[in-house]
Motif scaffolding. Sequence first.
Motif, short mmCIF file in Angstrom:
data_model
loop_
_atom_site.label_atom_id
_atom_site.label_comp_id
_atom_site.label_asym_id
_atom_site.label_seq_id
_atom_site.Cartn_x
_atom_site.Cartn_y
_atom_site.Cartn_z
N GLU A 1 23.85 56.71 8.63
CA GLU A 1 23.46 57.48 9.26
C GLU A 1 23.12 59.23 9.67
OE1 GLU A 1 24.64 56.05 13.21
OE2 GLU A 1 23.58 53.74 13.06
N ARG A 2 24.31 59.67 9.12
CA ARG A 2 24.67 60.82 9.11
C ARG A 2 23.70 61.65 7.59
NH1 ARG A 2 29.06 62.96 11.08
NH2 ARG A 2 27.55 65.12 10.63
N ALA A 3 23.59 60.55 6.34
CA ALA A 3 23.23 60.95 5.97
C ALA A 3 21.66 61.07 5.98
CB ALA A 3 23.38 59.73 4.22
N GLU A 4 21.17 60.06 6.79
CA GLU A 4 19.47 59.72 7.66
C GLU A 4 19.36 61.01 8.18
OE1 GLU A 4 16.20 57.01 9.17
OE2 GLU A 4 18.40 56.82 10.09
N GLU A 5 19.96 61.94 8.90
CA GLU A 5 20.04 62.52 10.01
C GLU A 5 19.91 64.35 9.54
OE1 GLU A 5 23.00 64.77 13.67
OE2 GLU A 5 23.60 63.10 12.41
N HIS A 6 20.80 64.34 8.30
CA HIS A 6 20.81 65.55 7.36
C HIS A 6 19.86 65.57 6.82
CE1 HIS A 6 24.79 67.30 8.47
NE2 HIS A 6 25.34 66.32 8.62
N ALA A 7 19.43 64.78 6.32
CA ALA A 7 18.27 64.56 5.37
C ALA A 7 16.87 65.13 6.13
CB ALA A 7 18.10 63.15 4.20
N LEU A 8 16.81 64.79 7.21
CA LEU A 8 15.55 65.05 8.09
C LEU A 8 15.60 66.22 8.39
CD1 LEU A 8 15.50 61.21 10.24
CD2 LEU A 8 13.30 62.23 8.92
N THR A 9 16.92 66.97 8.34
CA THR A 9 16.85 68.39 8.97
C THR A 9 16.47 69.32 7.78
OG1 THR A 9 19.00 67.82 10.22
CG2 THR A 9 18.09 69.43 9.59
N ALA A 10 16.83 68.69 6.86
CA ALA A 10 16.94 69.64 5.35
C ALA A 10 15.28 69.59 5.01
CB ALA A 10 17.45 68.39 4.47
N ILE A 11 14.72 68.26 5.44
CA ILE A 11 13.08 68.85 5.31
C ILE A 11 12.46 69.64 6.06
CG2 ILE A 11 10.89 66.96 5.59
CD1 ILE A 11 12.69 64.49 4.43
N ASP A 12 13.34 69.19 8.16
CA ASP A 12 12.77 70.07 9.06
C ASP A 12 12.49 71.36 8.63
OD1 ASP A 12 11.88 70.41 11.17
OD2 ASP A 12 13.57 71.05 11.94
N TYR A 13 14.33 72.63 8.24
CA TYR A 13 14.02 73.47 7.61
C TYR A 13 13.14 74.02 6.68
CZ TYR A 13 18.50 74.47 10.47
OH TYR A 13 19.34 74.41 11.10
N SER A 14 13.08 72.88 5.74
CA SER A 14 11.89 72.88 4.44
C SER A 14 10.36 73.33 4.73
CB SER A 14 12.05 72.55 3.24
OG SER A 14 13.63 72.44 3.02
N THR A 15 10.34 72.95 6.12
CA THR A 15 8.47 72.86 6.27
C THR A 15 7.33 74.32 5.53
OG1 THR A 15 8.82 71.82 8.20
CG2 THR A 15 6.86 72.71 8.14
N ASN A 16 8.30 75.34 5.81
CA ASN A 16 7.71 76.93 5.54
C ASN A 16 7.82 77.55 4.23
OD1 ASN A 16 6.18 76.46 8.05
ND2 ASN A 16 7.19 76.98 9.12
N ILE A 17 9.20 76.85 3.71
CA ILE A 17 9.73 77.89 2.90
C ILE A 17 8.70 76.81 1.21
CG2 ILE A 17 11.56 77.42 1.08
CD1 ILE A 17 13.13 76.63 3.24
N GLY A 18 7.95 75.93 1.52
CA GLY A 18 7.15 76.26 -0.43
C GLY A 18 7.97 74.76 -0.45
N ASN A 19 7.47 74.49 -2.45
CA ASN A 19 8.32 73.59 -3.04
C ASN A 19 9.52 73.91 -3.83
OD1 ASN A 19 5.32 72.33 -3.72
ND2 ASN A 19 4.86 73.79 -4.38
N ASN A 20 10.40 73.75 -2.83
CA ASN A 20 12.00 72.93 -2.60
C ASN A 20 12.56 72.24 -2.98
OD1 ASN A 20 13.27 72.43 -0.28
ND2 ASN A 20 10.79 73.63 0.04
N GLU A 21 13.65 72.22 -3.83
CA GLU A 21 15.12 71.68 -4.37
C GLU A 21 15.49 70.53 -2.89
OE1 GLU A 21 18.52 70.51 -7.54
OE2 GLU A 21 18.16 72.66 -7.20
#
Length: 598
Positions: A277-297
């Motif tokens: 559950e924590r892994a899923e929460e942080h993965a979704l948050t990472a995607i949300d933060y990356s929305t306007n950054i472009g292609n990224n790791e």
Amino acid sequence: MNLAHWLAIILAISSIIYPNRPYAADDIQHSLLRADQLRSSEPAEFKVILAALETQVDKMSTEQLHYFNYLSAYKLSFQGQFDKAVTIYSQILNSNANDTLRFRANMSIINSHAISKNWSQGLAHLAINIDLLPSIQPKEIHQLGLLIAAMFYNQIRQYELGLNYAKRLEAKVSQGRNFCIAHNLKLESLFKLELLEEDDPQIREGIEACQQSNEVVMESAIYSYIAALYLNKDKPDEAINILESNYSDLKATKYAHFLAVFDSLLSVAYLKTDTLERAEEHALTAIDYSTNIGNNEPTVTAYRVLYQIAESRGDHMMALEYHKNYAEADKAYLDDIKTKHLAFQLAEHQAAEQKSRIGLLDKQNNLLKIEQRLARSEAENNRLFIALLIAIITLLSFWGYKSWMTQRRLKQLAEFDALTGVFNRGHFTQLAQSALQYCHNSDIYLSCILFDLDKFKTINDSYGHACGDWVLKKVADVCKVQGRSNDIFARLGGEEFCILLPGCDLLTATKLAETCRKKIAQIDSSDSGAEFMITASFGVTDAKLSGYDLEKITADADMAMYQSKHDGRNRTTVFGLVDSDENAESEGIESRQGQLTL
């Protein structure tokens, strides 16, 4: 960190350029210096001063006019009018302005190209700044030049060069923001070069340097390197501890890029500890933060974690969706890396070509001097003239031979991949366009095979890059033997190859791809000094399915190849409709109805 973000931070502190310099006696010089000091800290007042200066242009000296144009270009950049700003910066760079102002204008050009991801032009202007650097006297600007060089090279993944300039900067500063950034860039280079350990004393030095200048973002970057090192050594608890203990400070900065990095690393760490559950929460948050950054790791990492979580839960529909997103993000990220690598290779090639041209001009100049000496000595001694003439002919023959050899070598470098001996990407593109046009006009079959070595990074990591180079050369040799003399065989980059087959139908091309696949799998790796399997995934299409456009036909073959990867690797996949031919079935080739979707 994204280079545009780095440069925004560094150029924002450019008011330190002349911090203690007294104002000149005249009001124009006073206003110019005042505007320069306020341009980032007080933009409203900066615009007011600049508007007043516009009425005094006819009273400015040449140097003051250059200075005013530079500030005007900065205002255009601040407003997002980069093309107009770059035009003015370029005029200053090519003018008789002092070296310091030209250097600053060129730094702004580098920044603009970094924002637009025009890496080739950015490298060209970075080379100009590196040439100007020894003549730059103000220490703040000199340090800024070293800093930008280190950041730019790190951004295009030339970490050895980045490390060199980071160390040079570190040697010139002992405190403050630049001291923190120098440590950060050095640690980033060492981390990417796999020369950094989590207990390296340089890490503590970098953290202390950033804490002294209260640079939370750059301090957080160092923590991300430590966490990644822990995860590489399968120590997820240590990674979680260091990331969670510094997460709140980073979140207060609202800096999306490193928040995405932190969350993606936390998702991996929690996945390793089965805290799904924590892994899923942080993965979704990472995607949300990356929305306007472009292609990224971080986006690639987050989607991979979500895919693994969904798969472990037995939610195959969601797993398939996440895997599709992961594959798309990974491909886009790898394409960015390839673009940067190709830009650097092009810059190196252009530098070598320029050096060769200069050498040739020097030789031609020497030839002219010798001819002049011969003309002056003709009246004095005819016998000496004849002897010298013979010497000149000999030298001309030698230089002509050397020039021919140089041109031949340049042609080899321009057309062939130095490692494998097959065509490189640039020359392949030219030949492929001509072949496609000819086959289209003549209504001739044409097919395309694209293949990629499976788990090639594992070979490099496990047995070294020398072993990886052996594999690439061996694969190229094996596949060249199978094809025809008029096939266009090229290495597109890394472990990816392409074969364009004029006059070859889809079934024949598929059989050739399958033959190559089997021959690759039969390669005996013992000659490399290690024992391992070599396999490749193939994608095949032809002009009837994909048309005669190079980008479309290679993209379709690439999509089929990625389906082969997705289906388990070491197989051949045909894009689009394939005749249910007994020969194709006997070769074990997959047939799919419609376009493949990853």
